[in-house]
Design an enzyme around this catalytic site. Structure first.
Site, PDB file in Angstrom:
ATOM      1  N   GLY A  22       4.408 -10.295 -17.312  1.00 52.14           N
ATOM      2  CA  GLY A  22       3.324 -10.148 -16.339  1.00 52.14           C
ATOM      3  C   GLY A  22       3.115 -11.415 -15.549  1.00 52.14           C
ATOM      4  CB  SER A  41      11.030  -4.086 -15.675  1.00 55.52           C
ATOM      5  OG  SER A  41      11.264  -4.714 -14.445  1.00 55.52           O
ATOM      6  CD  GLU A  52      13.512 -14.623 -15.229  1.00 56.02           C
ATOM      7  OE1 GLU A  52      13.574 -13.714 -14.406  1.00 56.02           O
ATOM      8  OE2 GLU A  52      12.552 -15.412 -15.324  1.00 56.02           O
ATOM      9  CD  GLU A  55      16.290 -15.667   1.220  1.00 56.83           C
ATOM     10  OE1 GLU A  55      15.789 -15.184   0.185  1.00 56.83           O
ATOM     11  OE2 GLU A  55      17.229 -15.119   1.835  1.00 56.83           O
TER      12      GLU A  55
END
Lengths: 397, 330
Positions: free
Chosen positions: A142, A176, A266, A384
């Site tokens: 979250g 997700s 990650e 970006e």
């Protein structure tokens, strides 16, 4: 070229030295391949693209847990296997390359386990880690909110002090698997955006992480269907959700450092370049016997091989205690663009139209890959934003 | 060499010192024959050591035949049982006629032919060591103004030996492996110069590196530099672990040269764009790096050549063999 030496030494290392996998990795890899061959033969699932988002299969996840392939880096005393991150890397890349359904345990295995080992209390570890390693406890993340995406420090979910804990109010988005998951880590503002010592304005201060059980009173979970209509993302709304003190994760006010510290893990894993690998394999099968595509195939394979070398180098560096933030950002930038390059090669080299209604095979893989592709370069930090991190690392900002 | 970082520090200090006789220093420090066994007069270093040194040489656009001497000529002569002479060497494959001690024929685009103390030539049947007195040299260059000469020979040559088995394939792989290191280094050098320039050049009242448009371009270049470096280093590591004759090494070197070649064009393009007009002048040193990037990407097999090789290998092996090939585990 005298001044070049200085110039060169000022440029940070962009990639760690190569990682040579330990000898035991070959046996582990062979075991995983044998298991996957057996699963495929049984017809339990078909290879899919982007499986770590969309391949939710709790039976498969429990089977991995039974074989000792979840929570591999978690110490044995917490139900894990005390292995190295490189062991986990081998298992993970084999599962992704096969297009196996890994979504149910993905977040828990990749992020939650290591984070609990770093910041969790003894009670938190005992509560979750054994079930994560068994493939029986699923987690969400979250972080993002309607007005806080790339600018994560703009989160507005607030945590108010109450007797014995905190009350969370706010909205998280793009979570997700929240509709299946047991719990998630929520980033919330527990104090004003001011530096504790100096009192000066600091928007990275006053953020904390909380472990929220998703069946808590006041939690509402609503689907945010993907453009395909598929349900993977959710909006998670808190209305004065009580979180006991024992479920604060890490340091109060230390949330920013904690969430940004996770990012090197990650961003550089094999999921950042293998999301469309099953499509590449299916493309080769369709091209069998038709000459003419060798150069394009070779181009993709050389890029894939280089990416894997880089990703493994980062994994080895993480394992030895470094945090190669720039290299991790680069892997994700190049890797997610590669995932898109596979899609374009497949659709231009093979004259089979994408078919979202097909059960399996090239047409279905292509359809899923095309429709999921925009997300590849967004999730985990847009490309970006990552390039901004690289530019900063090189001293440009 | 006591450690990797000592070796790198040594290489950095040598290639940075432009006042000294670079080749003499490379000979004296043992870097000129780094991977040749000590018993044959070399330093007994590994291919990983050589790769690290060559990346530094590339970053400095060092004007010496280091890859040609160490990775190619010294290896080829030693493998054929010939002794390795001192001085800068070079090596090429070529279809010279060898009969009764007489060697005749012409070699084209021989790297550093005019300065080499010895030219090791792999013919279909022999390894031949040519010395300056036995050849006629017509000078030529590549885009980076490095010697690429035409060498003609019609002489009695006493130093010949039978070609070792598999030498042609290994020579091609070693040349591509060395070139990939140089490319990766030159790309890093061009990026370093561009980052520095972007921090110095002021337009619109601030260094151009403060503009996001420039930052994003330099970050793209950094990604290419990282990919080239990772690929080149991983190929050297594979060659060291599995040997130059292994299928895994052939795969890795093909992938690395193809990837490094792709990055060369992109890095050179961005470097010049960031430098503006000054970068395309003779007076600016950027050209030493970018012209080498343009030359080297096409030498020892362009990316098109190695992509086609790799694609043919993958296609022939079939879809189920792709992942085992990528992971190096069948």
């Amino acid at each position: 070229m005298g001044p070049v030496t200085q110039t060169l030494s000022r440029l940070p290392a962009l990639v760690p030295p190569p990682t040579v996998l330990p000898a035991r990795a070959a046996a582990l890899r062979a075991e995983v391949r044998a298991f996957l061959a057996q699963e495929r033969a049984s017809g339990a699932w078909s290879p899919r693209a982007d499986v770590w988002l969309s391949g939710w299969d709790e039976r498969f996840t429990r089977e991995l847990g039974r074989r000792g392939w979840l929570g591999m880096t978690i110490p044995v005393e917490y139900g894990g296997h005390g292995g190295s991150a490189l062991d986990r890397y081998v298992v993970t890349e084999e599962l992704l390359a096969a297009g196996a359904p890994v979504a149910a345990h993905w977040v828990a295995d990749r992020q939650i386990g290591p984070t609990l080992m770093r910041f969790g209390t003894e009670a938190q570890r005992r509560r979750y880690l054994p079930r994560i390693a068994a493939g029986e406890c699923y987690f969400g993340i979250g972080m993002s909110e309607p007005d806080a995406g790339s600018d994560l420090a703009a989160v507005r979910t607030k945590a108010d002090r109450v007797d014995g804990g905190w009350e969370l109010t706010g909205t998280k988005v793009w979570t997700s698997g929240a509709h299946h998951a047991h719990a998630f880590f929520a980033l919330a503002r527990s104090a004003p955006p001011r530096d504790v010592d100096t009192g000066e304005s600091n928007r990275h201060a006053g953020l904390s992480q909380f472990i929220v059980e998703l069946d808590s009173p006041g939690v509402q979970i609503r689907p945010i269907p993907l453009l395909t209509g598929a349900h993977h993302f959710n909006e998670v709304v808190f209305e004065r959700v009580f979180v006991p003190d024992a479920m604060v994760l890490g340091e109060l006010g230390g949330g920013w450092a904690q969430v940004t510290g996770e990012l090197a893990f990650e961003r550089s894993g094999p999921e950042r370049f293998l999301s469309t690998f099953p499509l590449l394999t299916a493309m080769l099968a369709e091209l069998a016997g038709q000459p003419g595509a060798e150069r394009e195939v070779g181009r993709l394979v050389s890029r894939l091989w280089a990416l894997r070398s880089m990703s493994l180098a980062v994994a080895g560096s993480l394992e030895s205690g470094q945090a190669p933030e720039l290299a991790a950002a680069v892997v994700k930038d190049l890797g997610t663009r590669f995932e898109n390059e596979v899609v374009d090669a497949a659709r231009t080299l093979v004259a089979i139209p994408p078919d979202p209604g097909a059960e399996a095979g090239f047409a279905r893989l292509l359809a899923d890959a095309v429709l999921h592709a925009p997300g590849f370069t967004l999730r985990g930090g847009t490309n970006e934003v990552l390039r901004g991190i690289v530019a900063r690392g090189m001293g440009l900002r | 060499m006591s450690s990797d970082s000592d070796l790198l520090d040594l290489a950095e200090s040598i290639f940075a010192d432009t006042g000294a006789d670079l080749w003499k220093t490379l000979e004296e420090t043992g870097l000129a024959r780094l991977t040749l066994p000590e018993s044959a007069g070399g330093s007994g270093g590994t291919l990983t050591d050589a790769a690290a040194v060559l990346q530094v040489a590339g970053a400095h656009a060092a004007p010496v035949p280091l890859a040609e001497t160490d990775l190619l000529a010294a290896w080829l002569l030693h493998a054929a049982g010939l002794s390795v002479p001192t001085g800068p060497l070079t090596a090429v494959a070529g279809d010279l006629h060898v009969a009764d001690g007489r060697v005749t024929g012409t070699l084209t685009r021989v790297p550093w032919g005019r300065t080499a103390a010895g030219i090791a030539v792999l013919t279909p049947s022999h390894v031949v060591l040519l010395t300056p007195g036995q050849v006629t040299v017509t000078e030529g260059t590549n885009l980076g103004e490095e010697p690429r000469d035409t060498v003609t020979v019609d002489a009695d040559v006493p130093t010949t030996a039978d070609a070792p088995a598999g030498a042609a394939d290994e020579l091609r792989l070693r040349a591509a492996l060395g070139r990939a290191q140089l490319l990766a280094g030159a790309a890093r050098g061009a990026l370093a110069r561009s980052v520095q320039y972007a921090g110095e050049r002021v337009q619109f009242g601030r260094p151009i590196g403060r503009f996001q448009a420039v930052q994003q371009q330099l970050a793209l270049a950094a990604a290419e530099v990282a990919a080239a470096g990772a690929a080149a280093s991983a190929a050297a590591s594979t060659a060291e672990r599995d040997g130059c004759g292994a299928a895994s090494t052939a795969f890795a070197v093909a992938a690395a040269k193809a990837r490094a070649g792709e990055s060369a064009g992109e890095v050179a393009r961005i470097a010049h764009q960031v430098h503006g007009a000054i970068g395309v002048t003779r007076e600016h040193d950027l050209r030493l790096l970018t012209t080498r990037l343009w030359a080297w990407r096409d030498e020892d097999g362009s990316e098109a050549y190695w992509q086609a090789q790799l694609g043919a290998t993958v296609t022939a092996a079939g879809p189920d063999a792709l992942w085992p090939l990528v992971t190096g585990m069948p």
